[in-house]
Structure formats: C-alpha cells, structure tokens
Write a protein that holds these residues in place. Structure first.
Motif, PDB file in Angstrom:
ATOM      1  N   GLY A 115      20.660  62.655 101.506  1.00  0.00           N
ATOM      2  CA  GLY A 115      19.215  62.581 100.307  1.00  0.00           C
ATOM      3  C   GLY A 115      18.025  63.034 100.596  1.00  0.00           C
ATOM      4  O   GLY A 115      17.814  63.781  99.839  1.00  0.00           O
ATOM      5  N   GLY A 224      33.436  68.986  88.190  1.00  0.00           N
ATOM      6  CA  GLY A 224      31.622  69.309  87.457  1.00  0.00           C
ATOM      7  C   GLY A 224      31.224  68.510  88.661  1.00  0.00           C
ATOM      8  O   GLY A 224      30.242  68.253  88.547  1.00  0.00           O
ATOM      9  N   ILE A 225      31.825  68.691  89.907  1.00  0.00           N
ATOM     10  CA  ILE A 225      31.605  68.295  90.812  1.00  0.00           C
ATOM     11  C   ILE A 225      29.661  69.852  91.643  1.00  0.00           C
ATOM     12  O   ILE A 225      29.451  69.210  92.497  1.00  0.00           O
ATOM     13  CB  ILE A 225      32.075  67.986  92.656  1.00  0.00           C
ATOM     14  CG1 ILE A 225      33.559  67.085  91.678  1.00  0.00           C
ATOM     15  CG2 ILE A 225      31.097  67.558  93.769  1.00  0.00           C
ATOM     16  CD1 ILE A 225      33.375  66.313  92.471  1.00  0.00           C
ATOM     17  N   THR A 227      28.365  73.617  89.773  1.00  0.00           N
ATOM     18  CA  THR A 227      28.560  74.805  89.148  1.00  0.00           C
ATOM     19  C   THR A 227      29.338  75.175  89.061  1.00  0.00           C
ATOM     20  O   THR A 227      28.983  76.062  91.012  1.00  0.00           O
ATOM     21  CB  THR A 227      27.602  74.682  88.752  1.00  0.00           C
ATOM     22  OG1 THR A 227      26.672  74.801  89.130  1.00  0.00           O
ATOM     23  CG2 THR A 227      26.884  73.130  88.342  1.00  0.00           C
ATOM     24  N   PRO A 276      24.261  70.332  97.750  1.00  0.00           N
ATOM     25  CA  PRO A 276      23.576  69.814  96.746  1.00  0.00           C
ATOM     26  C   PRO A 276      21.557  69.625  97.508  1.00  0.00           C
ATOM     27  O   PRO A 276      21.167  69.770  96.465  1.00  0.00           O
ATOM     28  CB  PRO A 276      23.563  68.901  95.505  1.00  0.00           C
ATOM     29  CG  PRO A 276      24.853  68.012  96.522  1.00  0.00           C
ATOM     30  CD  PRO A 276      25.679  68.674  97.523  1.00  0.00           C
ATOM     31  N   VAL A 277      22.064  68.824  98.272  1.00  0.00           N
ATOM     32  CA  VAL A 277      20.806  67.862  98.935  1.00  0.00           C
ATOM     33  C   VAL A 277      19.398  69.137  99.272  1.00  0.00           C
ATOM     34  O   VAL A 277      18.288  69.506  99.555  1.00  0.00           O
ATOM     35  CB  VAL A 277      21.240  66.879  99.788  1.00  0.00           C
ATOM     36  CG1 VAL A 277      20.231  66.932 100.513  1.00  0.00           C
ATOM     37  CG2 VAL A 277      21.967  66.236  99.520  1.00  0.00           C
ATOM     38  N   GLY A 279      20.233  72.616  98.908  1.00  0.00           N
ATOM     39  CA  GLY A 279      20.263  73.858  98.040  1.00  0.00           C
ATOM     40  C   GLY A 279      19.544  73.891  96.839  1.00  0.00           C
ATOM     41  O   GLY A 279      18.513  72.514  96.800  1.00  0.00           O
ATOM     42  N   THR A 281      18.542  73.258  92.580  1.00  0.00           N
ATOM     43  CA  THR A 281      19.233  72.292  91.839  1.00  0.00           C
ATOM     44  C   THR A 281      19.328  73.163  90.283  1.00  0.00           C
ATOM     45  O   THR A 281      19.787  72.972  89.987  1.00  0.00           O
ATOM     46  CB  THR A 281      18.365  71.423  92.035  1.00  0.00           C
ATOM     47  OG1 THR A 281      16.941  71.674  91.962  1.00  0.00           O
ATOM     48  CG2 THR A 281      18.841  70.289  92.981  1.00  0.00           C
ATOM     49  N   THR A 282      18.705  74.110  90.426  1.00  0.00           N
ATOM     50  CA  THR A 282      17.815  74.617  89.217  1.00  0.00           C
ATOM     51  C   THR A 282      18.711  76.104  88.856  1.00  0.00           C
ATOM     52  O   THR A 282      19.774  76.274  89.504  1.00  0.00           O
ATOM     53  CB  THR A 282      16.412  75.297  88.646  1.00  0.00           C
ATOM     54  OG1 THR A 282      16.611  76.329  89.540  1.00  0.00           O
ATOM     55  CG2 THR A 282      15.151  74.269  88.870  1.00  0.00           C
ATOM     56  N   ASP A 325      13.135  76.693  93.765  1.00  0.00           N
ATOM     57  CA  ASP A 325      13.594  75.819  92.868  1.00  0.00           C
ATOM     58  C   ASP A 325      12.153  75.505  91.935  1.00  0.00           C
ATOM     59  O   ASP A 325      12.417  75.156  90.909  1.00  0.00           O
ATOM     60  CB  ASP A 325      13.550  74.466  92.666  1.00  0.00           C
ATOM     61  CG  ASP A 325      15.149  74.008  93.168  1.00  0.00           C
ATOM     62  OD1 ASP A 325      15.995  74.536  92.294  1.00  0.00           O
ATOM     63  OD2 ASP A 325      15.717  73.469  93.534  1.00  0.00           O
ATOM     64  N   TYR A 326      10.603  75.643  92.802  1.00  0.00           N
ATOM     65  CA  TYR A 326       9.418  75.195  92.030  1.00  0.00           C
ATOM     66  C   TYR A 326       9.492  76.471  91.417  1.00  0.00           C
ATOM     67  O   TYR A 326       8.633  76.035  89.615  1.00  0.00           O
ATOM     68  CB  TYR A 326       9.133  75.079  93.095  1.00  0.00           C
ATOM     69  CG  TYR A 326       6.999  74.880  92.157  1.00  0.00           C
ATOM     70  CD1 TYR A 326       7.009  74.219  92.053  1.00  0.00           C
ATOM     71  CD2 TYR A 326       6.271  76.208  92.486  1.00  0.00           C
ATOM     72  CE1 TYR A 326       5.577  74.031  91.919  1.00  0.00           C
ATOM     73  CE2 TYR A 326       4.966  76.519  92.237  1.00  0.00           C
ATOM     74  CZ  TYR A 326       4.518  75.397  91.639  1.00  0.00           C
ATOM     75  OH  TYR A 326       3.494  74.624  90.818  1.00  0.00           O
ATOM     76  N   GLN A 329      12.007  76.125  87.331  1.00  0.00           N
ATOM     77  CA  GLN A 329      12.272  75.444  86.332  1.00  0.00           C
ATOM     78  C   GLN A 329      12.597  75.923  85.121  1.00  0.00           C
ATOM     79  O   GLN A 329      11.632  76.310  84.721  1.00  0.00           O
ATOM     80  CB  GLN A 329      11.181  74.680  86.285  1.00  0.00           C
ATOM     81  CG  GLN A 329      10.578  73.200  87.549  1.00  0.00           C
ATOM     82  CD  GLN A 329      11.473  73.447  87.653  1.00  0.00           C
ATOM     83  OE1 GLN A 329      11.674  71.839  86.830  1.00  0.00           O
ATOM     84  NE2 GLN A 329      11.886  72.900  88.909  1.00  0.00           N
ATOM     85  N   PRO A 330      13.491  75.316  84.773  1.00  0.00           N
ATOM     86  CA  PRO A 330      14.036  75.792  83.430  1.00  0.00           C
ATOM     87  C   PRO A 330      12.822  75.390  82.353  1.00  0.00           C
ATOM     88  O   PRO A 330      12.423  74.643  81.895  1.00  0.00           O
ATOM     89  CB  PRO A 330      15.327  74.972  82.987  1.00  0.00           C
ATOM     90  CG  PRO A 330      15.492  73.714  84.066  1.00  0.00           C
ATOM     91  CD  PRO A 330      14.359  74.782  84.999  1.00  0.00           C
TER      92      PRO A 330
ATOM     93  N   CYS B 368      19.102  59.381  96.359  1.00  0.00           N
ATOM     94  CA  CYS B 368      18.948  60.874  94.973  1.00  0.00           C
ATOM     95  C   CYS B 368      20.073  61.584  96.231  1.00  0.00           C
ATOM     96  O   CYS B 368      19.276  61.838  97.491  1.00  0.00           O
ATOM     97  CB  CYS B 368      17.890  61.079  94.439  1.00  0.00           C
ATOM     98  SG  CYS B 368      18.367  62.560  93.916  1.00  0.00           S
ATOM     99  N   ILE B 369      20.809  62.340  96.220  1.00  0.00           N
ATOM    100  CA  ILE B 369      21.815  63.363  96.327  1.00  0.00           C
ATOM    101  C   ILE B 369      21.553  64.721  96.057  1.00  0.00           C
ATOM    102  O   ILE B 369      22.035  66.032  95.883  1.00  0.00           O
ATOM    103  CB  ILE B 369      23.544  62.806  96.971  1.00  0.00           C
ATOM    104  CG1 ILE B 369      23.962  63.062  95.670  1.00  0.00           C
ATOM    105  CG2 ILE B 369      23.626  61.848  97.375  1.00  0.00           C
ATOM    106  CD1 ILE B 369      25.556  63.609  95.682  1.00  0.00           C
TER     107      ILE B 369
END
Lengths: 339, 563
Positions: A115, A224-225, A227, A276-277, A279, A281-282, A325-326, A329-330, B368-369
């Motif tokens: 993570g 759902g692993i 998107t 995900p770690v 990459g 996330t939003t 990501d910063y 942000q949605p 957290c991953i």
C-alpha cells in the motif's frame, strides 16, 4: 468492557480475496499464453511466485511484521505473476527471480510495504531489467516454436545453450525493426501480410493472449475489483493516437487493432495501470492516468528506443498520480454547484 | 408517480429484519427501578425539578428544559424518586451523567393529561407544548423537534419529508409502528404540516416494507390527507435524513447548511407519532418502541419505558447463552453499551444481543491499498481513504480539507474495506481531536486577552503609583521646608519638641509611603496560574470577576467566553 467499533456487520472481503481475484482474472490470458509458447510460462510463474514469497517473507521478518498475515495477502504473488507475464517466457530463471526480488525488496518494502509503493513494483522490475539486460529481455521465442517441457526447462535453468532459434522478437519489435531497416520501402500492410509472424491482427497467437487478458479484465470490472475508467481511457487514447497516425499514413503506422492486441497493451490497460496503490483513485484522475499511460505507451513503442512502452508509460504516470489526484478531487454531496 | 433520485454510494448489508417482524408490538413489563437520564436530547441538559423522596406520577415533569434547544424529561411511571445522582450512560464513552432514579409503585398512575387541539393554538404555543412534552427526533439523532418546526423566513417550505425508511439492518420498530399505528403517525405528520405549511408531504419508506407502506397509504386515505407515500429503493443508508431528502426531492444538503435553507425538513415517523400523542392525548414521551433482536430466541418489538435497564429489556427476547454484550442501535452505526444496567433512552431504537457467532471478530487491520471501495461506497462522495491517511498522520487540517465534517459516520466505508480498517473510528477520532483543539485554542485566546489586559492594568497602576509617590515626595519636601522655616523661626526653648517632631514625622511619612506601596502591590498582584485553566475554573474565575465588578472592586474586564 468489550470494545468493538461499528459497523458490526462487514462485507465478506479482504485484501487476499481481492488479490486472489486479480490472479484468477489473469488465468485466461495465461492459458492462451501457455497454449502459444508451451509450459515455459508456467515455469516462470512458479519461479517468480517462489522468489516473491521468499523475498516478502525475508523483508517482513526484517521489518518485524506479522508473517502469516502479509504473506497470505496475495499482493506479492500478483507482482510476481505480472513480472513473469511481461518477461520473455524463456528468460533465464535467475533473471526473473532477480527481477522479482528487486520488485519486492526495493520497489515495495523499501517504500514501506503493502500500500505504500509509489511505483508499480512489477514495472520497476521490468524497467530495471530492460535497462540492465537488454539482450536477454529481447530474446523471445521464435514464432511457432514449441519446445517440449524438458527443453524449455533446460533453457530456463541454463542447462542447455540459449540457441539462436530462441532469439526471435515480439511482433511489435519485429515490425519496428523492419520498418526502420526498410527505411520507408516496405509498408505496414505488406509486413502484416506475413501471417506466420503477425497472425490475423497483431501477432500470431499473441492476439489470443491479449483477448484472454481482456476477458479477465472485464471479469474484474464486473466484480468491482477495478472500475472502467483506467482501461477505457487507456484503450481510447491508444486507439485515438494510433488511429490518427494510421489514417494519416497507413503505410508507416500500424492500425489501432495491431497496437491494442500486441505487446503489453491489454495487460497494461486492465492489470497494470489499474494498480490502485500506485495509480490514481479519483474518477477523473483515473481517466487522465489511463489516457496518459496509453498515449505514452504508444509514443515509446513507436518512436522510442524500446520495443514496448507500457512499463515506462505506467511508471511515468505513477509519478504524476498524486498531483493528478490532488487536482481531480470530486465535488462532494451537496457542494456540486460550488465546484 | 414521484420521480425518484439516487444518491451515490451506499451498501447492501443483509437486512436481518424478518426475525423481529413475526410478533406484534408487546408492552415491556414494569421494571423494579427506572434510571431516567436528564440529558436525552441534543442541546442543553434539563434541570431536575424533583429530589429524592418525592412522589411522582406517570408523565410528571422531572427535568425542565434549560433553553430553547433542550427538551423536558418526564417520569415514565408513578412511584418514588429514590435518588437524583450520576449513572453510567448508554454512550460508548461509559461516562456518568445526572439521572433521576424512580422506584415504581406498580400503579402506573398518570398525572393529569391535558389534550389539546393543535389547530386551536398559536404555532409558538404548539412548539412550546412539544418541548414541554419532551418530543425529540426518535430516529436516533434526538434533536428537539420543536426546534425544527419554525419555517424559514426567507425560503418557502417546499417538501416535508417523513422518514420511515428504516435502512439499518435488524431494526424494525418504525416498520411495526407504521403497520400498527399508522393512523396516529399520519395525524402527527398533520401537526408538522400545519406548522411548516409545506407545498407537499412525502413519506419515504424502503421498498422492503410493503406492509408498512400499505398501512400508511390506507391511513393517509382514511384521514383524507394528500400526503404521498413513496417506496424508495432499499439501499443503506437511504434512511439517513440527507439521503432520503436526496432520493425524494433531488436536493443535497451539505454539512454547512440546514435543510430548511433548501426548503425541506425531515422528521422520523416515530417522532410524528409522539408529537400526536403529546398534543392530542397530553402524553409526554415516557416510552418508545425498541426492537429486541440479534442473538436472542424471540426477537420482538417492545414498548419500553424510558429508564428501563437494557439488560432487562434484552431478557424479554431470551438471549442465547453466548451473548456477550448489547449493541444499542443497528449493526452499522450502533455501539456496544458499557454495561447492561444502562437505561433505555429516547434514542434507543434497537437492542441487539451481541455474540461472536452473530458478529464474528474482525480480521486484523491491514494497510490501505487505496482500492477506492470506500470512496465508491460513501453516500457523501467523500474520499475516506484520503481522510484516513491524514487522520492517521494527525494532519487534521487536511482531513478538514477533505470535508471530514460532512461524514455522517454511516459505516459504509468500513463495511466495504478489504483491509478491514475501522475508517469511521478514525474519523470520529479526528473530529473529536479537532473539536478539542478548537476548544483549547479558544481557551488560549481567552487567556491571552486576559494577560494583555493584566499587563495594561499593571502599567497603568505603575504610572498611578509613580504619580502618587511623586506627589507624596513633593508634599514631604514642602512639609520639611515649612518645618525648617518654623524651626529657624522658633526660639531655643522649642528645640526638644522640634527634635521630637523631626524624629516622628519622617517615620510617619515612611509608614504612609510603605502602606501606599503595599496597596499598590496588592492591587497589581498578578493572579497566578491563569494560563491553563479548565472550563470549570475559568467559569469560577469569570464569576468572581463579575462579582468584583459588580462590587466596583476591579475595572470591567473584557467580555469572555469559555465555551
């Protein structure tokens, strides 16, 4: 007094379940791969998994972390499998093992373990090896070469000489080299007519491996692993740039289908860029990340010095992920009109 | 048909509702002792108006509201007050609070009940009566209902949303209330409608409660009302006020706004029921419906007197022997009560017998991953994993940037987390730390103001003292000069007397000067240890200061506030 915070009901899920499903999703691709090049790939998967678990266990012990909990999380195996699947299937065992150990020790644990890694460990290993061992990393089995298991074992474990017959190239590499050598005299359509090498679309048999990854990727999406954002953006940007250049000069640039189904495109779109770690996330961030990775992969594989560009593309986008990501942000519930 | 909206996120935990739906509402027997906490709603703590030894009747006032956002508390049955003292509260902290302990006399004798027709009363009077009757939000938030019944002056009230969604698993008390007492619920909604004058009234019920919806529809029709009963998709937390408002009206209420600012207000069905009982029957809130379920043999809904020890209520459901705790509320947002003796309060909608069979212990927390499952599950569209990261690092400013105060602690993020991170727990921690820091900052600001004022006062007093001393010195000099002149003028026979005078006068002057110095010092004496005061000390100091001011002893201090 007993203390347990709410919620008391929890969904039946865990990190190891997620990782196991990622591994399962790789199975169709692996099956096609094994059908194409023989059991060598399975040997590499075992070598990489073993190296990953040993390295993981050693590092966990050094760091004083609970062994059973983290060894069973499955993340090391996913890394190992991605390495095995991106390396030449007949690469010497020590190369795959070294790459895996490097990925686990340096790219993962030195950054803080599960993570915490800013870069995709498998792609770090790939990049390190393609820079350090360019010759070995370019030795792909000649098309249609199906050595029996014993011989494949001998090659991988260095018991028999690495015969020249093995040092083929991937269809991507072959096309790039051919185009470069021919210096504009041979066009793509002519090259692709060579069914032996290029198969129906993008490399004999390789297109089926890509199709297997696609199938597994769609299954992960359905579960759902992952998107849809990263794979769709990756594929869309790859199709857009390759399509634009192909329409502009079809003689010099291969079709989008060729690019989609060759090299690491499908594996990258569904299994590597979706990590995900490392990459984004939003939702918007993922779109930018995927599109950037697809674009860079194309640019590197067509104009750059390496046969394929997915690894470097993903690593470069990993660098940008926190910033993306910063900035992406949605807007939250009730604050959308302000955003 | 009403056009429904969707909220993002949400989860579908197993509902576990059928277990407790098999039996009608039963009345819980009178316990041997009732412990009625005075503070049962958001806002102020009602003042006790009874003392040990008093006889009380059912429904008699025992705690009166101490402000506008505060609601009265009443004796749940007739009997004798045996104590007004501190008892453990149904709160995860396990802290004590002031309670009125009543020993029932078994007669359950009502005080005089005064039914009123709310339509004949002025709105202010209706609100006041609801406050006097202790009517608070029974959905769990226990906000005093009268405080939500004043329409906004600027925004027209468009929708009145009535919450019968009951989205938490296991809980069925609202379901049964609507099935069995729909008529009175609808009449109660009528009161809210009359006070708020909304354009329309929407009653939201999750579509897993068709019986309740049918009963409500029938009641609405029978009473000739125009309320719309809407079945909303079953998706936790559809019963959160903001989520239900979103589903029914499409409006999103952010943390920074009140729903009335958007022309909408929301009440729970049980609140409407108690409002009706309070006005039309003169019965204050002394009992409520409680679902008893979980690891019990006979899950059921009970009408329970406020103040009944939870263990006694749980016993009615015959808990299995491996029961190891009581969860108050649902399995998503509830908490384990510190002790079975804690009383049922107005917020207690459900008691779940906890066992490891029912709720297996959680797997250890993993890192957290960043899979983002929590963000996809969050009904407020927050980024829980980012907030977790910052809460863990105690970077609370960043948690606020990521809107931690919009988190409703519904538990969806923890529910889906594959790393089994108790995310909500981290957010509660961060929120309470932020509140604590804000209190500290306020206290520090107050101390700073006091210190600056003290410095100012000291400087002024120093100046005054210097002036005084200068004046005294001048007077002394003048006196000495006069004396010298007198001595010079007088003949030798006066020599002795003059010598005596000369000896005593400087002494007198010195004494006077010393006294003046001491007085100045006394006045200037700095109060010690004023920088780190707790709230109580601060209040005491303020009171002393106020008395001093009133007595004209010290100059007016700047206005201060500690809380």
């Amino acid at each position: 007094m007993m203390f347990a915070p709410a919620p008391f009901l929890l969904k039946d899920t865990s990190v190891s379940q997620v990782m196991t499903q990622v591994c399962l999703a790789l199975v169709p691709g692996i099956a096609a791969y094994a059908w194409l090049v023989g059991p060598a790939i399975l040997i590499q998967l075992v070598v990489a998994s073993f190296a990953a678990l040993v390295a993981e266990a050693a590092l966990l012990k050094l760091r004083g972390k609970p062994l059973a909990m983290f060894l069973s999380d499955g993340s090391a195996v996913v890394t190992a499998w991605l390495i095995a699947l991106t390396f030449p299937p007949l690469a010497p065992w020590w190369l795959v093992a070294t790459a895996t150990v490097f990925a686990i020790v340096v790219a993962k644990h030195l950054y803080g373990g599960l993570g915490q890694n800013p870069f995709n460990p498998a792609m770090v290993a790939f990049a390190v090896c393609i820079v350090s061992f360019p010759a070995l990393m370019a030795q792909w089995p000649s098309v249609g070469l199906q050595l029996p298991l014993v011989e494949q074992l001998n090659v991988i474990f260095g018991l028999s000489p690495r015969v020249d017959a093995l040092s083929g190239a991937t269809p991507l590499d072959a096309m790039k080299t051919a185009l470069k050598l021919a210096d504009g005299e041979i066009d793509v359509a002519h090259l692709l007519a060579n069914q032996d090498l290029y198969g129906n679309f993008a490399g004999r048999g390789w297109e089926w491996v890509a199709a297997g990854y696609l199938l597994g990727g769609l299954w992960m999406w359905q579960r759902g692993i992952i998107t849809w954002h990263v794979p769709v953006a990756f594929v869309a940007s790859l199709v857009a740039i390759s399509g634009a250049l192909w329409l502009y000069q079809p003689a010099h640039f291969a079709s989008p289908l060729f690019h989609l189904l060759s090299g690491g495109a499908m594996l990258g779109a569904f299994f590597i860029a979706t990590d995900p770690v490392s990459g984004c996330t939003t939702p918007r961030g993922k779109l930018i990340f995927g599109a950037g990775a697809g674009l860079l992969a194309y640019v590197i594989r067509v104009f750059g010095g390496y046969p394929d560009g997915v690894a470097f593309a993903v690593l470069l986008m990993n660098l940008c992920a926190p910033l993306i990501d910063y900035l992406c942000q949605p807007a939250i519930f009730g604050m959308k009109d302000k955003a | 048909m009403l056009n429904l909206f969707k909220f993002k996120g949400g989860v579908k935990p197993p509902t576990n509702k059928t277990q407790s739906l098999g039996r009608p509402i039963a009345v819980a027997p009178l316990p041997s002792r009732l412990v009625v906490p005075l503070h049962q709603s958001i806002g102020g703590t009602p003042r006790p108006v009874v003392q040990a030894g008093d006889k009380v009747l059912k429904g008699q006032l025992i705690g009166e509201a101490d402000g506008w956002i505060s609601a009265a508390v009443h004796a749940p049955t007739s009997g004798t007050v045996v104590a007004v003292d501190m008892h453990v509260q149904p709160h995860p902290s396990g802290l004590d609070a002031l309670c009125v302990v009543i020993e029932p006399d078994g007669r359950d004798e009502w005080t005089t009940r005064v039914p009123v027709d709310h339509r004949a009363l002025a709105p202010e009077e209706v609100r006041e009566r609801l406050q006097q009757a202790g009517v608070v939000g029974l959905g769990g938030a226990v906000f005093p209902t009268h405080g939500k019944l004043t329409p906004s002056k600027t925004v027209p009230m468009q929708e009145l949303v009535i919450n019968g969604a009951e989205c938490e698993p296991f809980i069925t008390c609202d379901d049964l209330l609507m099935r069995e007492r729909a008529d009175e619920v609808v009449r109660g909604i009528g009161i809210f409608r009359d006070l708020l004058q909304p354009e329309k009234v929407l009653i939201g019920i999750e579509d897993n409660k068709p019986e309740a919806a049918a009963a409500m529809r029938a009641a609405v029709q029978a009473l000739g009302e125009s309320f719309e009963v809407v079945q909303v998709p079953t998706l936790y937390p559809a019963g959160g006020a903001k989520q239900l408002i979103r589903v029914l009206t499409g409006k999103e209420v952010p943390a920074s706004k009140r729903s009335t600012d958007l022309g909408v207000q929301c009440f729970n069905v049980a609140t409407a029921y108690t409002a009706w009982r309070a006005l039309a029957h003169g019965e204050p809130v002394v009992s409520r419906l409680v679902t008893v379920t979980g690891n019990v043999a006979e899950p059921c809904n009970y009408e329970v007197l406020i103040g009944t020890p939870m263990a006694e209520v749980l016993k009615l459901g015959r808990p299995h022997p491996d029961t190891d705790g009581i969860v108050m509320g649902g399995p998503m947002m509830g908490f384990l009560v510190p002790d079975g003796e804690v009383p049922v309060v107005k917020a207690t909608n459900c008691l779940i017998a906890h066992s490891e069979r029912l709720f297996p212990p959680k797997a250890p927390e993993m890192p957290c991953i960043r899979c983002g499952s929590c963000a996809r599950a969050c009904p407020h569209e927050l980024q829980p994993f980012e907030m977790y990261w910052f809460a863990r690092a105690k970077n609370f400013g960043k948690t606020q940037e990521y809107h931690i105060f919009d988190c409703i602690e519904c538990g969806c993020c923890s529910f889906v987390c594959p790393s089994r991170i108790p995310l909500v727990q981290y957010f509660r921690f961060a929120k309470s730390e932020i509140w604590a820091r804000e209190r500290e900052k306020k206290a520090a600001d107050t101390a700073k103001t006091r210190f600056e004022f003290k410095q100012l006062r000291e400087e002024r007093e120093k100046a005054e003292k210097a002036e005084k001393l200068a004046r005294a010195a001048a007077a002394q000099a003048a006196k000495k000069a006069a004396e010298a002149a007198a001595a010079a003028g007088e003949a030798a026979p006066g020599e002795t007397a003059a010598a005596v005078d000369a000896e005593t006068d400087p002494k007198k002057a010195a004494i006077a000067a010393a006294m003046a110095r001491a007085k100045a010092q006394r006045e200037a004496a700095p109060p010690r240890n004023t920088e780190q005061l707790n709230a109580v000390q601060q209040r005491e100091l303020d009171e002393i200061e106020a008395r001093r001011q009133a007595a004209g002893i010290s100059p007016a201090a700047p206005a201060e506030k500690t809380e």
